[in-house]
Design a protein around this motif. Structure first.
Motif, short mmCIF file in Angstrom:
data_model
loop_
_atom_site.label_atom_id
_atom_site.label_comp_id
_atom_site.label_asym_id
_atom_site.label_seq_id
_atom_site.Cartn_x
_atom_site.Cartn_y
_atom_site.Cartn_z
N GLN A 141 0.81 -1.23 0.00
CA GLN A 141 0.00 0.00 0.00
C GLN A 141 0.83 1.27 0.00
OE1 GLN A 141 -2.98 -0.13 3.09
NE2 GLN A 141 -3.75 -2.13 2.47
N ALA A 142 1.97 1.27 0.67
CA ALA A 142 2.79 2.48 0.75
C ALA A 142 4.24 2.08 0.95
CB ALA A 142 2.33 3.38 1.90
N SER A 143 5.12 2.94 0.50
CA SER A 143 6.55 2.68 0.64
C SER A 143 7.29 3.99 0.86
CB SER A 143 7.09 1.97 -0.61
OG SER A 143 8.49 1.81 -0.54
N LEU A 144 8.02 4.08 1.96
CA LEU A 144 8.90 5.21 2.21
C LEU A 144 10.34 4.75 2.01
CD1 LEU A 144 7.39 6.89 5.43
CD2 LEU A 144 7.03 7.51 3.03
N PRO A 145 11.12 5.42 1.16
CA PRO A 145 12.48 4.95 0.88
C PRO A 145 13.37 5.01 2.13
CG PRO A 145 12.13 7.15 -0.01
CD PRO A 145 10.80 6.67 0.45
N ALA A 146 14.39 4.15 2.13
CA ALA A 146 15.32 4.12 3.26
C ALA A 146 16.25 5.32 3.20
CB ALA A 146 16.12 2.82 3.23
N ARG A 147 16.24 6.11 4.26
CA ARG A 147 17.10 7.30 4.35
C ARG A 147 17.61 7.45 5.77
NH1 ARG A 147 12.80 11.08 1.09
NH2 ARG A 147 13.41 10.49 -1.04
N SER A 148 18.69 8.19 5.91
CA SER A 148 19.23 8.47 7.24
C SER A 148 19.33 9.97 7.52
CB SER A 148 20.62 7.84 7.38
OG SER A 148 21.51 8.33 6.38
N ARG A 149 18.82 10.79 6.60
CA ARG A 149 18.94 12.24 6.76
C ARG A 149 18.12 12.73 7.95
NH1 ARG A 149 14.22 14.36 5.46
NH2 ARG A 149 12.90 13.44 3.83
N ARG A 150 18.51 13.87 8.46
CA ARG A 150 17.77 14.49 9.55
C ARG A 150 16.35 14.83 9.07
NH1 ARG A 150 20.79 19.28 12.56
NH2 ARG A 150 22.21 17.50 12.83
N GLY A 151 15.37 14.53 9.85
CA GLY A 151 13.99 14.79 9.48
C GLY A 151 13.28 13.54 8.99
N HIS A 152 14.05 12.52 8.55
CA HIS A 152 13.41 11.30 8.05
C HIS A 152 12.72 10.55 9.17
CE1 HIS A 152 12.61 7.97 5.39
NE2 HIS A 152 13.31 7.13 6.14
N LEU A 153 13.30 10.57 10.37
CA LEU A 153 12.67 9.89 11.50
C LEU A 153 11.28 10.45 11.76
CD1 LEU A 153 12.73 7.95 13.93
CD2 LEU A 153 13.86 9.77 15.24
N ALA A 154 11.15 11.78 11.71
CA ALA A 154 9.84 12.41 11.93
C ALA A 154 8.84 11.97 10.86
CB ALA A 154 9.99 13.92 11.95
N ASP A 155 9.30 11.87 9.62
CA ASP A 155 8.43 11.42 8.53
C ASP A 155 7.96 9.98 8.77
OD1 ASP A 155 8.83 13.86 7.31
OD2 ASP A 155 10.37 13.11 5.93
N MET A 156 8.90 9.14 9.18
CA MET A 156 8.56 7.73 9.43
C MET A 156 7.55 7.60 10.57
SD MET A 156 10.40 5.44 7.53
CE MET A 156 10.81 4.05 8.58
N LEU A 157 7.80 8.31 11.67
CA LEU A 157 6.91 8.20 12.83
C LEU A 157 5.54 8.78 12.53
CD1 LEU A 157 9.33 9.02 15.80
CD2 LEU A 157 8.64 6.79 14.90
N ALA A 158 5.50 9.85 11.75
CA ALA A 158 4.20 10.43 11.37
C ALA A 158 3.40 9.44 10.54
CB ALA A 158 4.43 11.72 10.59
N HIS A 159 4.08 8.74 9.64
CA HIS A 159 3.37 7.75 8.82
C HIS A 159 2.89 6.59 9.68
CE1 HIS A 159 2.47 6.31 4.71
NE2 HIS A 159 2.56 5.10 5.27
N LEU A 160 3.73 6.10 10.57
CA LEU A 160 3.36 4.99 11.45
C LEU A 160 2.17 5.37 12.33
CD1 LEU A 160 6.88 3.69 12.54
CD2 LEU A 160 5.19 2.41 11.22
N THR A 161 2.16 6.61 12.81
CA THR A 161 1.09 7.08 13.69
C THR A 161 -0.27 7.02 13.01
OG1 THR A 161 2.60 8.52 14.91
CG2 THR A 161 0.26 9.04 15.05
#
Length: 302
Positions: A141-161
């Motif tokens: 259904q959705a895919s977020l690419p693997a990244r380590s840049r600053r701000g990516h963690l917030a994007d990941m957690l927002a999507h998980l939420t």
């Protein structure tokens, strides 16, 4: 008169973590508690910078020993090269309706998996490892690419939420799709209750391994699914099909528990043959157990 002492709940138990409402704070609490626990565990020393060092082995150049780490841990570690430390992780989440089940626990299987995934994401970002997210039901259904840049963690957690369990699932087809999608070899961390025929799942897992990926399979069940605490006539409903079945739970318990044990043993053996880490867990299990499995897998990778 005897007095009874009630043990305090683990600070990383689902009940304790459930008191924290924000997912980012849950993940931070789990990871920090886990790292503190490493001080008193067999992995003492990795709590310093476990992503940057590995144990000294016979054949390694003694000149590569990090004597500062030796002074802190009384153990020999050598510093890894940058190429060695890089690990790309992919969180692969089952969004099927059955993951929303709970009997008495405060967390559903889905909420437990989301918290665990967020914690692993937080831990990998701390180690500057790229991490991505893939969600699936009957299809990806959705895919977020693997990244380590600053701000990516917030994007990941927002999507998980914002994720919610709904509908049916087709785990084998989705795993085959994931194997075709991922261009870079990495660590695939799969979260699912594994409801359904296991045979096509093993074939799909084999394809992931043959593509060069390491795999950790988190088999997440509700505590009631593991211990079957039901008595008398009970009506069960399949959350994905709506079909119902009434059974005498007391008479059915022994057969159910044996079937579950056989099911898990089959996964344990077949995954072992594929060199996949199979981690059975239920929604009452402290989160540091799963993070320890991640750490063991990471060590074994190098």
């Amino acid at each position: 008169m005897e007095s009874s002492v009630v043990a305090a709940p683990s600070p990383l138990s689902p009940d304790a973590i459930n008191q924290i409402k924000r997912l980012d704070l849950r993940a931070r609490t789990v990871v920090r508690g886990f790292l503190q626990g490493l001080h008193s565990s067999p992995y003492h020393g990795f709590s310093v910078q476990f992503s940057e060092h590995r144990r000294y082995s016979r054949g390694d150049d003694p000149k590569t020993i990090d004597w500062l780490v030796y002074a802190k841990t009384d153990k020999y570690y050598i510093k890894r090269f940058e190429a060695e430390t890089n690990l790309t992780g992919y969180l692969v989440m089952d969004l099927s309706q059955s993951m929303g089940f709970t009997h008495r626990q405060q967390m559903t299987k889905f909420e437990y998996s989301i918290c665990l995934a967020a914690s692993l994401c937080y831990l990998m970002q701390m180690q500057q490892d790229p991490v991505g997210l893939i969600t699936f039901g009957e299809k990806v259904q959705a895919s977020l690419p693997a990244r380590s840049r600053r701000g990516h963690l917030a994007d990941m957690l927002a999507h998980l939420t914002n994720l919610e369990p709904a509908g049916k699932t087709n785990l084998p087809a989705c795993l085959n799709q994931v194997a075709a999608m991922l261009r870079q070899k990495g660590l695939v961390m799969l979260f699912s209750d594994l409801l359904g025929d296991p045979e096509p799942v093993f074939a799909a897992l084999a394809r992931l391994r043959h593509s060069g990926h390491d795999v950790i399979l988190f088999h997440v069940l509700d505590e009631a699914e593991v211990h079957f605490p039901y008595d008398g006539p009970v009506e069960f409903e399949d959350p994905e099909t709506g079909e119902t079945l009434t059974v005498d739970a007391s008479g059915f318990r022994a057969d159910y528990l044996q079937n579950l044990a056989d099911f898990q043993q089959e996964y344990r053996e077949r995954c072992g043959n594929l060199r996949i880490d199979y981690v059975p867990m239920d929604t009452s299990m402290p989160f540091d157990t799963a993070l320890t499995e991640y750490l063991i897998s990471r060590q074994a990778r190098f």
